[in-house]
Design a protein around this motif. Structure first.
Motif, PDB file in Angstrom:
ATOM      1  N   PHE A 395       2.450  -9.225  11.709  1.00 24.29           N
ATOM      2  CA  PHE A 395       2.617  -7.954  11.010  1.00 24.29           C
ATOM      3  C   PHE A 395       2.992  -8.170   9.543  1.00 24.29           C
ATOM      4  O   PHE A 395       2.422  -7.545   8.642  1.00 24.29           O
ATOM      5  CB  PHE A 395       3.678  -7.104  11.704  1.00 24.29           C
ATOM      6  N   VAL A 396       3.949  -9.050   9.297  1.00 22.69           N
ATOM      7  CA  VAL A 396       4.390  -9.319   7.920  1.00 22.69           C
ATOM      8  C   VAL A 396       3.219  -9.834   7.080  1.00 22.69           C
ATOM      9  O   VAL A 396       3.014  -9.408   5.932  1.00 22.69           O
ATOM     10  CB  VAL A 396       5.562 -10.327   7.908  1.00 22.69           C
ATOM     11  N   TYR A 397       2.417 -10.710   7.661  1.00 25.40           N
ATOM     12  CA  TYR A 397       1.269 -11.283   6.947  1.00 25.40           C
ATOM     13  C   TYR A 397       0.258 -10.190   6.607  1.00 25.40           C
ATOM     14  O   TYR A 397      -0.193 -10.071   5.464  1.00 25.40           O
ATOM     15  CB  TYR A 397       0.621 -12.371   7.807  1.00 25.40           C
ATOM     16  N   TYR A 398      -0.135  -9.386   7.622  1.00 26.47           N
ATOM     17  CA  TYR A 398      -1.113  -8.308   7.400  1.00 26.47           C
ATOM     18  C   TYR A 398      -0.605  -7.293   6.380  1.00 26.47           C
ATOM     19  O   TYR A 398      -1.338  -6.851   5.502  1.00 26.47           O
ATOM     20  CB  TYR A 398      -1.413  -7.577   8.711  1.00 26.47           C
ATOM     21  N   TYR A 399       0.640  -6.903   6.542  1.00 28.02           N
ATOM     22  CA  TYR A 399       1.222  -5.866   5.689  1.00 28.02           C
ATOM     23  C   TYR A 399       1.225  -6.318   4.231  1.00 28.02           C
ATOM     24  O   TYR A 399       0.884  -5.555   3.315  1.00 28.02           O
ATOM     25  CB  TYR A 399       2.634  -5.556   6.166  1.00 28.02           C
ATOM     26  N   THR A 400       1.592  -7.580   4.021  1.00 28.86           N
ATOM     27  CA  THR A 400       1.600  -8.137   2.666  1.00 28.86           C
ATOM     28  C   THR A 400       0.189  -8.175   2.085  1.00 28.86           C
ATOM     29  O   THR A 400      -0.036  -7.832   0.911  1.00 28.86           O
ATOM     30  CB  THR A 400       2.195  -9.563   2.672  1.00 28.86           C
ATOM     31  N   LEU A 401      -0.788  -8.565   2.915  1.00 29.01           N
ATOM     32  CA  LEU A 401      -2.176  -8.663   2.469  1.00 29.01           C
ATOM     33  C   LEU A 401      -2.747  -7.291   2.110  1.00 29.01           C
ATOM     34  O   LEU A 401      -3.388  -7.130   1.063  1.00 29.01           O
ATOM     35  CB  LEU A 401      -3.024  -9.312   3.570  1.00 29.01           C
ATOM     36  N   VAL A 402      -2.506  -6.295   2.968  1.00 27.07           N
ATOM     37  CA  VAL A 402      -3.013  -4.948   2.693  1.00 27.07           C
ATOM     38  C   VAL A 402      -2.374  -4.384   1.436  1.00 27.07           C
ATOM     39  O   VAL A 402      -3.020  -3.692   0.641  1.00 27.07           O
ATOM     40  CB  VAL A 402      -2.778  -4.017   3.903  1.00 27.07           C
ATOM     41  N   TYR A 403      -1.100  -4.682   1.230  1.00 23.96           N
ATOM     42  CA  TYR A 403      -0.425  -4.212   0.004  1.00 23.96           C
ATOM     43  C   TYR A 403      -1.099  -4.806  -1.238  1.00 23.96           C
ATOM     44  O   TYR A 403      -1.318  -4.112  -2.240  1.00 23.96           O
ATOM     45  CB  TYR A 403       1.057  -4.578   0.022  1.00 23.96           C
ATOM     46  N   LYS A 404      -1.436  -6.071  -1.192  1.00 22.03           N
ATOM     47  CA  LYS A 404      -2.085  -6.717  -2.331  1.00 22.03           C
ATOM     48  C   LYS A 404      -3.449  -6.107  -2.621  1.00 22.03           C
ATOM     49  O   LYS A 404      -3.867  -5.996  -3.775  1.00 22.03           O
ATOM     50  CB  LYS A 404      -2.235  -8.225  -2.069  1.00 22.03           C
ATOM     51  N   ILE A 405      -4.152  -5.684  -1.541  1.00 23.81           N
ATOM     52  CA  ILE A 405      -5.502  -5.139  -1.703  1.00 23.81           C
ATOM     53  C   ILE A 405      -5.469  -3.663  -2.105  1.00 23.81           C
ATOM     54  O   ILE A 405      -6.161  -3.239  -3.027  1.00 23.81           O
ATOM     55  CB  ILE A 405      -6.306  -5.303  -0.389  1.00 23.81           C
ATOM     56  N   GLU A 406      -4.658  -2.883  -1.399  1.00 21.44           N
ATOM     57  CA  GLU A 406      -4.654  -1.428  -1.589  1.00 21.44           C
ATOM     58  C   GLU A 406      -3.511  -0.914  -2.459  1.00 21.44           C
ATOM     59  O   GLU A 406      -3.465   0.269  -2.800  1.00 21.44           O
ATOM     60  CB  GLU A 406      -4.588  -0.733  -0.208  1.00 21.44           C
ATOM     61  N   LYS A 407      -2.551  -1.786  -2.805  1.00 22.58           N
ATOM     62  CA  LYS A 407      -1.415  -1.414  -3.663  1.00 22.58           C
ATOM     63  C   LYS A 407      -0.611  -0.230  -3.105  1.00 22.58           C
ATOM     64  O   LYS A 407      -0.231   0.686  -3.832  1.00 22.58           O
ATOM     65  CB  LYS A 407      -1.904  -1.067  -5.080  1.00 22.58           C
ATOM     66  N   THR A 408      -0.376  -0.252  -1.808  1.00 21.63           N
ATOM     67  CA  THR A 408       0.438   0.791  -1.188  1.00 21.63           C
ATOM     68  C   THR A 408       1.274   0.199  -0.066  1.00 21.63           C
ATOM     69  O   THR A 408       0.839  -0.728   0.626  1.00 21.63           O
ATOM     70  CB  THR A 408      -0.439   1.934  -0.624  1.00 21.63           C
ATOM     71  N   LEU A 409       2.479   0.740   0.108  1.00 19.00           N
ATOM     72  CA  LEU A 409       3.396   0.276   1.157  1.00 19.00           C
ATOM     73  C   LEU A 409       3.394   1.203   2.374  1.00 19.00           C
ATOM     74  O   LEU A 409       4.064   0.932   3.361  1.00 19.00           O
ATOM     75  CB  LEU A 409       4.827   0.188   0.604  1.00 19.00           C
ATOM     76  N   PHE A 410       2.673   2.328   2.296  1.00 11.71           N
ATOM     77  CA  PHE A 410       2.655   3.324   3.373  1.00 11.71           C
ATOM     78  C   PHE A 410       4.068   3.796   3.710  1.00 11.71           C
ATOM     79  O   PHE A 410       4.386   4.045   4.874  1.00 11.71           O
ATOM     80  CB  PHE A 410       1.996   2.762   4.637  1.00 11.71           C
ATOM     81  N   ALA A 411       4.934   3.906   2.694  1.00 10.07           N
ATOM     82  CA  ALA A 411       6.340   4.249   2.933  1.00 10.07           C
ATOM     83  C   ALA A 411       6.496   5.599   3.616  1.00 10.07           C
ATOM     84  O   ALA A 411       7.286   5.749   4.558  1.00 10.07           O
ATOM     85  CB  ALA A 411       7.110   4.239   1.610  1.00 10.07           C
ATOM     86  N   SER A 412       5.741   6.606   3.162  1.00 10.74           N
ATOM     87  CA  SER A 412       5.865   7.937   3.767  1.00 10.74           C
ATOM     88  C   SER A 412       5.418   7.916   5.223  1.00 10.74           C
ATOM     89  O   SER A 412       5.970   8.642   6.061  1.00 10.74           O
ATOM     90  CB  SER A 412       5.034   8.956   2.979  1.00 10.74           C
ATOM     91  N   ASN A 413       4.429   7.076   5.534  1.00  7.22           N
ATOM     92  CA  ASN A 413       3.979   6.953   6.922  1.00  7.22           C
ATOM     93  C   ASN A 413       5.106   6.440   7.816  1.00  7.22           C
ATOM     94  O   ASN A 413       5.327   6.941   8.921  1.00  7.22           O
ATOM     95  CB  ASN A 413       2.790   5.998   7.007  1.00  7.22           C
ATOM     96  N   PHE A 414       5.806   5.410   7.327  1.00  9.99           N
ATOM     97  CA  PHE A 414       6.903   4.840   8.119  1.00  9.99           C
ATOM     98  C   PHE A 414       8.020   5.858   8.325  1.00  9.99           C
ATOM     99  O   PHE A 414       8.587   5.949   9.424  1.00  9.99           O
ATOM    100  CB  PHE A 414       7.451   3.583   7.430  1.00  9.99           C
ATOM    101  N   ILE A 415       8.325   6.631   7.301  1.00 10.21           N
ATOM    102  CA  ILE A 415       9.402   7.630   7.426  1.00 10.21           C
ATOM    103  C   ILE A 415       9.039   8.677   8.479  1.00 10.21           C
ATOM    104  O   ILE A 415       9.837   8.996   9.364  1.00 10.21           O
ATOM    105  CB  ILE A 415       9.673   8.302   6.062  1.00 10.21           C
ATOM    106  N   LYS A 416       7.814   9.207   8.409  1.00 12.90           N
ATOM    107  CA  LYS A 416       7.369  10.213   9.383  1.00 12.90           C
ATOM    108  C   LYS A 416       7.355   9.642  10.800  1.00 12.90           C
ATOM    109  O   LYS A 416       7.851  10.264  11.743  1.00 12.90           O
ATOM    110  CB  LYS A 416       5.967  10.710   9.029  1.00 12.90           C
ATOM    111  N   ALA A 417       6.787   8.454  10.946  1.00 15.58           N
ATOM    112  CA  ALA A 417       6.659   7.846  12.278  1.00 15.58           C
ATOM    113  C   ALA A 417       8.031   7.549  12.877  1.00 15.58           C
ATOM    114  O   ALA A 417       8.253   7.766  14.082  1.00 15.58           O
ATOM    115  CB  ALA A 417       5.835   6.567  12.193  1.00 15.58           C
ATOM    116  N   ILE A 418       8.958   7.069  12.069  1.00 11.62           N
ATOM    117  CA  ILE A 418      10.299   6.748  12.573  1.00 11.62           C
ATOM    118  C   ILE A 418      11.051   8.012  12.983  1.00 11.62           C
ATOM    119  O   ILE A 418      11.771   8.024  13.988  1.00 11.62           O
ATOM    120  CB  ILE A 418      11.084   5.932  11.518  1.00 11.62           C
TER     121      ILE A 418
END
Length: 470
Positions: A395-418
């Motif tokens: 997960f850490v590897y994928y998340y870091t890679l997607v951030y580098k490509i798309e320049k987003t952390l999906f922070a609002s997604n995590f807040i809603k889901a949690i």
């Protein structure tokens, strides 16, 4: 709009077949686990884990590669089908010879060796399976019918024939033949409605296909190694592995069942993702997909956690109840599985095969290394802890890679889901403490989740209408 309608139609057929097929799979696994008993069923599950490794030598990414190529150029479907089918047939013959050599030198009982040899039928069935073609053509209805049919045949064969614990090898043969019959159905359907299939021996073309497919295949191979190493290594690192393998299989099977929605979404979206890898709006699509996957994964994690004992008794019987403790510890894997599948599929579709391969290799190597340390001392529980750590690394590897490509952390997604997760988990916690039957508590928990995803705007009615193409 047409794309959404096609995706929703594909998803509908896959979901319908998967759920009805899983009903029959549920029934035949329940019969097998009860009739064979934990010891023989442990051998059954260990043989399947072994066979999964040999299956990797047949797929080699050719199914995903074939789906992508048929999706991009449907007019050449007969050419792709003939060439890839011929190559996979040759690979299945070579692989089975390797498998027989492995069995000869294996230091296990005769019954275990015979069960594993019979599992070789699944190699031939897999080599001629054409699901990948129909996925590329986005004709999921046909693939869905086949999926339903194989589980129906398995159920009928096990229900009508398997009555004694001594019929372990016969049960494997029944499952293998049902898969071959279902694969034959797709071949006949393709030849009738889409064109001829010929044995095509072209080493230069095969070399070209393998060169393109292997980066994907290596990633799929790492997933296979990661997914099956726990039960396999349990058989080598523990003396009395049979019953422990059965208990671990029981816990893993429940978790695997609850990953079905994620797998169906991937199958439905992958052809579209392959065609839209240069779409400027892909970040928005990924964000929506990420939010739904994350929220669903967290919900299923808490659901399995709270209802672990009931789920084990539903699928197996009281002889396997000890597996409920393993299932509780394993339940967080659903959270990681949904996230990792959600992040890896777009990366594969957009050409980041090497990066996905590195992530999966790191996870697989970590899992195997941890298994060597933890399984001898802690058995199945050690295998589960190894798996969770490896999933976290992925997960850490994928998340870091997607951030580098798309320049987003999906922070609002995590807040809603949690937020949805917390309130749904609270409902599960209080429901378990009541005297309500487990079925009623589970239904209340599901309804709480559905209500919360609308309250926190994870999905709206307009989103559903758009997905349905209306």
């Amino acid at each position: 709009m047409a794309e959404r309608s096609k995706i929703s139609n594909n998803f509908f057929w896959l979901l319908s077949a998967e759920m009805s097929g899983k009903l029959f799979q549920f029934l035949y696994i329940k019969i097998l686990s009860s009739v064979l008993g934990p010891e023989n069923f442990g051998i059954f599950s260990w043989a399947q884990s072994n066979t999964a490794y040999f299956l990797m030598l047949i797929t080699l990414g050719l199914d995903t590669f074939g789906t992508r190529e048929v999706s991009r150029d449907p007019d050449k479907k007969s050419h792709f089908t003939s060439s890839i089918l011929s190559l996979r047939l040759l690979l299945s013959l070579l692989t089975y010879l390797i498998m027989l050599l492995y069995i000869y030198f294996l230091d296990k009982s005769l019954l275990t060796k015979m069960t594993l040899a019979a599992s070789g039928l699944m190699l031939f069935a897999n080599s001629i399976m054409l699901d990948w073609v129909y996925q590329g053509l986005e004709k999921m209805r046909i693939a869905a019918i086949r999926s339903f049919g194989v589980n129906l045949l398995n159920f009928l064969g096990v229900w009508l024939i398997i009555t004694e614990d001594s019929q372990l090898v016969l049960s494997i043969i029944i499952i293998g033949f049902s898969q071959i019959l279902n694969a034959a159905f797709l071949i006949f359907h393709f030849m009738k409605f889409h064109g001829p299939i010929k044995i095509r021996i072209d080493f230069q073309l095969w070399k070209k296909y393998l060169k393109e497919a292997l980066p994907i295949g290596l990633s799929m191979m790492m997933i296979g190694i990661f997914s099956n190493s726990d039960i396999l290594m349990l058989g080598f690192l523990r003396e009395n592995f049979e019953e422990e393998s059965a208990l671990l299989y029981a816990a893993v099977r429940i978790v695997t069942f609850f990953t079905i929605p994620a797998q169906l979404l991937l199958k439905s979206f992958f052809p579209v993702l392959s065609r839209t890898h240069l779409d400027s709006n892909r970040s928005h699509r990924l964000s929506q997909y990420h939010l739904i996957s994350l929220t669903l994964g967290l919900f299923l994690f808490q659901f399995v956690y709270f209802f672990s004992s009931d789920l084990i008794l539903l699928q197996f019987n009281s002889e396997y109840l000890e597996a409920s403790t393993l299932l509780i510890v394993l339940s967080p894997r659903l959270f990681f599985a949904y996230l990792n599948m959600n992040l890896s599929a777009p990366l594969l579709a957009w050409g980041y095969q090497k990066q996905v391969f590195y992530a999966l290799t790191t996870a697989a190597v970590s899992n195997i290394a941890l298994n060597f340390v933890l399984i001898p001392e802690y058995g199945p529980m050690g295998a589960i802890i190894s798996t969770l750590i490896a999933e976290g690394i992925t997960f850490v590897y994928y998340y870091t890679l997607v951030y580098k490509i798309e320049k987003t952390l999906f922070a609002s997604n995590f807040i809603k889901a949690i937020m949805v997760f917390v309130f749904t988990a609270l409902s599960g916690f209080f429901l378990i403490g009541t005297l309500l039957p487990a079925v009623v508590s589970a239904i209340f928990n599901i309804f709480a989740f559905v209500g919360l995803i609308f309250i926190f705007k994870v999905i709206s009615l307009s989103d559903i209408k758009q997905m349905l193409g209306r």
